[in-house]
Design a protein around this motif. Structure first.
Motif, PDB file in Angstrom:
ATOM      1  N   LEU A  74      40.126  -6.311 -46.686  1.00  0.00           N
ATOM      2  CA  LEU A  74      41.292  -7.178 -46.483  1.00  0.00           C
ATOM      3  C   LEU A  74      41.092  -8.532 -47.166  1.00  0.00           C
ATOM      4  O   LEU A  74      41.990  -9.034 -47.855  1.00  0.00           O
ATOM      5  CB  LEU A  74      41.530  -7.371 -44.979  1.00  0.00           C
ATOM      6  CG  LEU A  74      42.655  -8.352 -44.608  1.00  0.00           C
ATOM      7  CD1 LEU A  74      43.994  -7.831 -45.126  1.00  0.00           C
ATOM      8  CD2 LEU A  74      42.692  -8.555 -43.091  1.00  0.00           C
ATOM      9  N   ILE A  75      39.914  -9.115 -46.996  1.00  0.00           N
ATOM     10  CA  ILE A  75      39.638 -10.406 -47.617  1.00  0.00           C
ATOM     11  C   ILE A  75      39.689 -10.296 -49.140  1.00  0.00           C
ATOM     12  O   ILE A  75      40.260 -11.149 -49.827  1.00  0.00           O
ATOM     13  CB  ILE A  75      38.267 -10.942 -47.166  1.00  0.00           C
ATOM     14  CG1 ILE A  75      38.278 -11.238 -45.660  1.00  0.00           C
ATOM     15  CG2 ILE A  75      37.894 -12.205 -47.943  1.00  0.00           C
ATOM     16  CD1 ILE A  75      36.908 -11.578 -45.100  1.00  0.00           C
ATOM     17  N   ALA A  76      39.095  -9.233 -49.666  1.00  0.00           N
ATOM     18  CA  ALA A  76      39.094  -9.042 -51.120  1.00  0.00           C
ATOM     19  C   ALA A  76      40.512  -8.925 -51.661  1.00  0.00           C
ATOM     20  O   ALA A  76      40.833  -9.456 -52.726  1.00  0.00           O
ATOM     21  CB  ALA A  76      38.279  -7.807 -51.479  1.00  0.00           C
ATOM     22  N   THR A  77      41.379  -8.234 -50.916  1.00  0.00           N
ATOM     23  CA  THR A  77      42.763  -8.068 -51.351  1.00  0.00           C
ATOM     24  C   THR A  77      43.535  -9.375 -51.282  1.00  0.00           C
ATOM     25  O   THR A  77      44.252  -9.747 -52.221  1.00  0.00           O
ATOM     26  CB  THR A  77      43.456  -6.996 -50.499  1.00  0.00           C
ATOM     27  OG1 THR A  77      42.760  -5.754 -50.655  1.00  0.00           O
ATOM     28  CG2 THR A  77      44.907  -6.829 -50.898  1.00  0.00           C
ATOM     29  N   THR A  78      43.391 -10.094 -50.178  1.00  0.00           N
ATOM     30  CA  THR A  78      44.171 -11.322 -49.991  1.00  0.00           C
ATOM     31  C   THR A  78      43.689 -12.471 -50.872  1.00  0.00           C
ATOM     32  O   THR A  78      44.471 -13.336 -51.245  1.00  0.00           O
ATOM     33  CB  THR A  78      44.145 -11.759 -48.516  1.00  0.00           C
ATOM     34  OG1 THR A  78      42.776 -11.930 -48.091  1.00  0.00           O
ATOM     35  CG2 THR A  78      44.812 -10.719 -47.630  1.00  0.00           C
ATOM     36  N   ARG A  79      42.401 -12.467 -51.247  1.00  0.00           N
ATOM     37  CA  ARG A  79      41.861 -13.558 -52.054  1.00  0.00           C
ATOM     38  C   ARG A  79      41.832 -13.235 -53.556  1.00  0.00           C
ATOM     39  O   ARG A  79      41.467 -14.091 -54.364  1.00  0.00           O
ATOM     40  CB  ARG A  79      40.438 -13.896 -51.590  1.00  0.00           C
ATOM     41  CG  ARG A  79      40.374 -14.518 -50.209  1.00  0.00           C
ATOM     42  CD  ARG A  79      38.939 -14.872 -49.834  1.00  0.00           C
ATOM     43  NE  ARG A  79      38.342 -15.806 -50.781  1.00  0.00           N
ATOM     44  CZ  ARG A  79      38.507 -17.128 -50.762  1.00  0.00           C
ATOM     45  NH1 ARG A  79      39.290 -17.669 -49.836  1.00  0.00           N
ATOM     46  NH2 ARG A  79      37.911 -17.899 -51.655  1.00  0.00           N
ATOM     47  N   GLU A  80      42.239 -12.025 -53.918  1.00  0.00           N
ATOM     48  CA  GLU A  80      42.086 -11.596 -55.311  1.00  0.00           C
ATOM     49  C   GLU A  80      42.822 -12.506 -56.287  1.00  0.00           C
ATOM     50  O   GLU A  80      42.259 -12.958 -57.286  1.00  0.00           O
ATOM     51  CB  GLU A  80      42.579 -10.155 -55.472  1.00  0.00           C
ATOM     52  CG  GLU A  80      42.446  -9.638 -56.903  1.00  0.00           C
ATOM     53  CD  GLU A  80      42.986  -8.227 -57.062  1.00  0.00           C
ATOM     54  OE1 GLU A  80      42.706  -7.621 -58.114  1.00  0.00           O
ATOM     55  OE2 GLU A  80      43.686  -7.743 -56.140  1.00  0.00           O
ATOM     56  N   ARG A  81      44.085 -12.794 -56.029  1.00  0.00           N
ATOM     57  CA  ARG A  81      44.867 -13.558 -57.000  1.00  0.00           C
ATOM     58  C   ARG A  81      44.354 -14.990 -57.159  1.00  0.00           C
ATOM     59  O   ARG A  81      44.270 -15.513 -58.276  1.00  0.00           O
ATOM     60  CB  ARG A  81      46.341 -13.565 -56.601  1.00  0.00           C
ATOM     61  CG  ARG A  81      47.037 -12.238 -56.829  1.00  0.00           C
ATOM     62  CD  ARG A  81      48.535 -12.360 -56.668  1.00  0.00           C
ATOM     63  NE  ARG A  81      49.207 -11.099 -56.953  1.00  0.00           N
ATOM     64  CZ  ARG A  81      50.530 -10.933 -56.921  1.00  0.00           C
ATOM     65  NH1 ARG A  81      51.312 -11.969 -56.623  1.00  0.00           N
ATOM     66  NH2 ARG A  81      51.055  -9.757 -57.183  1.00  0.00           N
ATOM     67  N   VAL A  82      44.026 -15.627 -56.048  1.00  0.00           N
ATOM     68  CA  VAL A  82      43.504 -16.999 -56.118  1.00  0.00           C
ATOM     69  C   VAL A  82      42.184 -17.013 -56.880  1.00  0.00           C
ATOM     70  O   VAL A  82      41.947 -17.869 -57.745  1.00  0.00           O
ATOM     71  CB  VAL A  82      43.320 -17.578 -54.705  1.00  0.00           C
ATOM     72  CG1 VAL A  82      42.592 -18.922 -54.764  1.00  0.00           C
ATOM     73  CG2 VAL A  82      44.680 -17.754 -54.022  1.00  0.00           C
ATOM     74  N   ALA A  83      41.319 -16.055 -56.571  1.00  0.00           N
ATOM     75  CA  ALA A  83      40.025 -15.990 -57.254  1.00  0.00           C
ATOM     76  C   ALA A  83      40.208 -15.690 -58.741  1.00  0.00           C
ATOM     77  O   ALA A  83      39.518 -16.261 -59.596  1.00  0.00           O
ATOM     78  CB  ALA A  83      39.134 -14.943 -56.595  1.00  0.00           C
ATOM     79  N   GLN A  84      41.135 -14.793 -59.069  1.00  0.00           N
ATOM     80  CA  GLN A  84      41.381 -14.493 -60.478  1.00  0.00           C
ATOM     81  C   GLN A  84      41.847 -15.732 -61.229  1.00  0.00           C
ATOM     82  O   GLN A  84      41.453 -15.955 -62.384  1.00  0.00           O
ATOM     83  CB  GLN A  84      42.423 -13.381 -60.605  1.00  0.00           C
ATOM     84  CG  GLN A  84      41.880 -11.989 -60.327  1.00  0.00           C
ATOM     85  CD  GLN A  84      42.939 -10.917 -60.508  1.00  0.00           C
ATOM     86  OE1 GLN A  84      44.129 -11.172 -60.353  1.00  0.00           O
ATOM     87  NE2 GLN A  84      42.507  -9.703 -60.821  1.00  0.00           N
ATOM     88  N   ALA A  85      42.684 -16.530 -60.588  1.00  0.00           N
ATOM     89  CA  ALA A  85      43.151 -17.764 -61.232  1.00  0.00           C
ATOM     90  C   ALA A  85      41.986 -18.700 -61.521  1.00  0.00           C
ATOM     91  O   ALA A  85      41.941 -19.358 -62.575  1.00  0.00           O
ATOM     92  CB  ALA A  85      44.189 -18.453 -60.344  1.00  0.00           C
ATOM     93  N   ASN A  86      41.030 -18.763 -60.593  1.00  0.00           N
ATOM     94  CA  ASN A  86      39.856 -19.615 -60.811  1.00  0.00           C
ATOM     95  C   ASN A  86      38.999 -19.105 -61.971  1.00  0.00           C
ATOM     96  O   ASN A  86      38.547 -19.893 -62.812  1.00  0.00           O
ATOM     97  CB  ASN A  86      39.010 -19.679 -59.532  1.00  0.00           C
ATOM     98  CG  ASN A  86      39.661 -20.507 -58.445  1.00  0.00           C
ATOM     99  OD1 ASN A  86      40.522 -21.352 -58.721  1.00  0.00           O
ATOM    100  ND2 ASN A  86      39.288 -20.264 -57.207  1.00  0.00           N
ATOM    101  N   TYR A  87      38.779 -17.791 -62.013  1.00  0.00           N
ATOM    102  CA  TYR A  87      37.973 -17.242 -63.102  1.00  0.00           C
ATOM    103  C   TYR A  87      38.704 -17.339 -64.438  1.00  0.00           C
ATOM    104  O   TYR A  87      38.074 -17.440 -65.499  1.00  0.00           O
ATOM    105  CB  TYR A  87      37.556 -15.811 -62.792  1.00  0.00           C
ATOM    106  CG  TYR A  87      36.446 -15.753 -61.759  1.00  0.00           C
ATOM    107  CD1 TYR A  87      35.139 -16.097 -62.096  1.00  0.00           C
ATOM    108  CD2 TYR A  87      36.710 -15.400 -60.439  1.00  0.00           C
ATOM    109  CE1 TYR A  87      34.129 -16.070 -61.152  1.00  0.00           C
ATOM    110  CE2 TYR A  87      35.696 -15.371 -59.488  1.00  0.00           C
ATOM    111  CZ  TYR A  87      34.410 -15.709 -59.849  1.00  0.00           C
ATOM    112  OH  TYR A  87      33.407 -15.685 -58.903  1.00  0.00           O
ATOM    113  N   ALA A  88      40.044 -17.314 -64.400  1.00  0.00           N
ATOM    114  CA  ALA A  88      40.814 -17.469 -65.632  1.00  0.00           C
ATOM    115  C   ALA A  88      40.563 -18.833 -66.261  1.00  0.00           C
ATOM    116  O   ALA A  88      40.546 -18.978 -67.495  1.00  0.00           O
ATOM    117  CB  ALA A  88      42.304 -17.271 -65.354  1.00  0.00           C
ATOM    118  N   ILE A  89      40.345 -19.847 -65.435  1.00  0.00           N
ATOM    119  CA  ILE A  89      40.039 -21.186 -65.940  1.00  0.00           C
ATOM    120  C   ILE A  89      38.762 -21.167 -66.775  1.00  0.00           C
ATOM    121  O   ILE A  89      38.613 -21.917 -67.744  1.00  0.00           O
ATOM    122  CB  ILE A  89      39.917 -22.183 -64.768  1.00  0.00           C
ATOM    123  CG1 ILE A  89      41.279 -22.374 -64.091  1.00  0.00           C
ATOM    124  CG2 ILE A  89      39.358 -23.531 -65.232  1.00  0.00           C
ATOM    125  CD1 ILE A  89      41.220 -23.183 -62.815  1.00  0.00           C
TER     126      ILE A  89
END
Length: 345
Positions: free
Chosen positions: A47-62
């Motif tokens: 659940l945590i991995a799913t809910t945090r995926e987009r925010v984390a992806q945005a950080n790694y995109a930086i």
């Protein structure tokens, strides 16, 4: 020649944006991170991995779409190999990298080390301050997997080792001097946070963080206004305080700037390149906290690599088991200290 395998442990990080969700799942399914039975922990991790995926992806995109941690650790491994060869030509030393939550996984590295067939093994976490959530978790996994030859010794921590402290002090002084030696700047020693209950349970992490900060501060009398604080909080539990973002707000309200030194990290990754360099820099601007300065991590600084070399060579020369490198010993009251845990086993 003596064949020496040095296993460098770190957390790891996703290499591509599509790796973010499985990386997060690997992180949060670790019982050292979420201390629940597997029947509850695994669904919660998903659940945590799913809910945090987009925010984390945005950080790694930086950062260009992935973590630089493996590349930075690889540079440290190569520098350490070269220094070991220079210090002791009788050693055939090879460094291996074992990440806890992403590639290269410990199970694959254990097979590589076994194929190398070392006479001696030094387990060297790239977490200077010991915690059950980092060092202990990595070492437990390794010991459950490795079946090859070699007499193993563990460097459990090195929070006040001379080269580590000197590398941080040099990086702090460098950024301060390059900024023109501004006055009215508060030095914030920022470390990755932990839930308070983990420390209350005997984990020595906070004590070791404070020891690192004190040792660095002794080399920086010109920056007398300083505090230890903690970043990267997630979830609803109470975490170690004060929080780094709170200290930035406090400094802004007091008309001060800050110089942040990430003293729990030895290489750059998402917590430094995004959280500190973007999120907290933006917060500082909003709060009128200026200047906002950030010291670099030790990386492949000569002082740091030389200290890791001393840690390895001293470990080879002592009896087996776990021991800290340098003068540090955990005070009484830290039941989860690596030495006390091993003695009780």
């Amino acid at each position: 020649m003596t064949k020496l395998a040095v296993v460098l442990f770190n957390l790891g990080g996703p290499e591509r944006l599509k790796d973010v969700k499985p990386f997060l799942f690997n992180l949060f399914r670790d019982p050292a991170i979420i201390t629940l039975p597997a029947v509850a922990r695994l669904p919660l991790a998903a659940l945590i991995a799913t809910t945090r995926e987009r925010v984390a992806q945005a950080n790694y995109a930086i950062m260009g779409g992935g973590s630089p941690l493996l590349a930075e650790t690889g540079a440290q491994a190569r520098a350490l190999e070269a220094e070991l060869g220079a210090q002791d030509p009788e050693l055939d030393a090879r460094c291996f990298i074992a990440m806890r939550y992403w590639r290269p996984f410990a199970k694959d590295v254990a097979a590589q080390v076994a194929a190398f067939a070392p006479d001696e093994i030094v387990l060297l976490p790239l977490y200077p301050q010991y915690s059950t959530t980092t060092t202990a978790s990595s070492l437990k996994e390794w010991r459950s997997l490795y079946r090859g030859p070699g007499r193993a010794r563990t460097v459990c921590c090195y929070p006040t080792a001379t080269g580590l402290v000197g590398a941080h002090a040099r990086a702090i002084r460098k950024v301060w001097e390059e900024a023109g030696k501004p006055q009215g700047v508060r030095l914030l020693f920022s470390a990755h946070g932990l839930p308070q209950k983990i420390v209350d349970g005997g984990d020595p992490y906070r004590a070791q963080i404070e020891a690192t900060a004190e040792a660095i501060a002794a080399q920086l009398p010109e920056l007398a206004d300083r505090r230890v604080c903690f970043q990267s909080r997630v979830g609803r539990l109470q975490w170690l305080k004060p929080a780094t973002d709170e200290e930035i707000r406090r400094a802004g309200a007091e008309g001060k700037g800050v110089l942040i030194a990430p003293i729990a990290f030895v290489s750059e990754h998402v917590e430094t390149l995004v959280e500190l360099d973007h999120e907290y820099a933006r917060l500082a601007a909003q709060m009128g906290c200026a200047p906002y300065l950030r010291a670099r991590t030790p990386g492949i600084q000569g002082l740091f690599i030389e200290e890791l070399t001393r840690a390895v060579l001293r470990a080879v020369g002592r009896p087996g088991g776990a021991a800290p490198h340098g003068p540090w010993r955990c005070p009484a009251g830290h039941a989860k200290c690596a030495l006390r845990t091993e003695e009780a086993a």
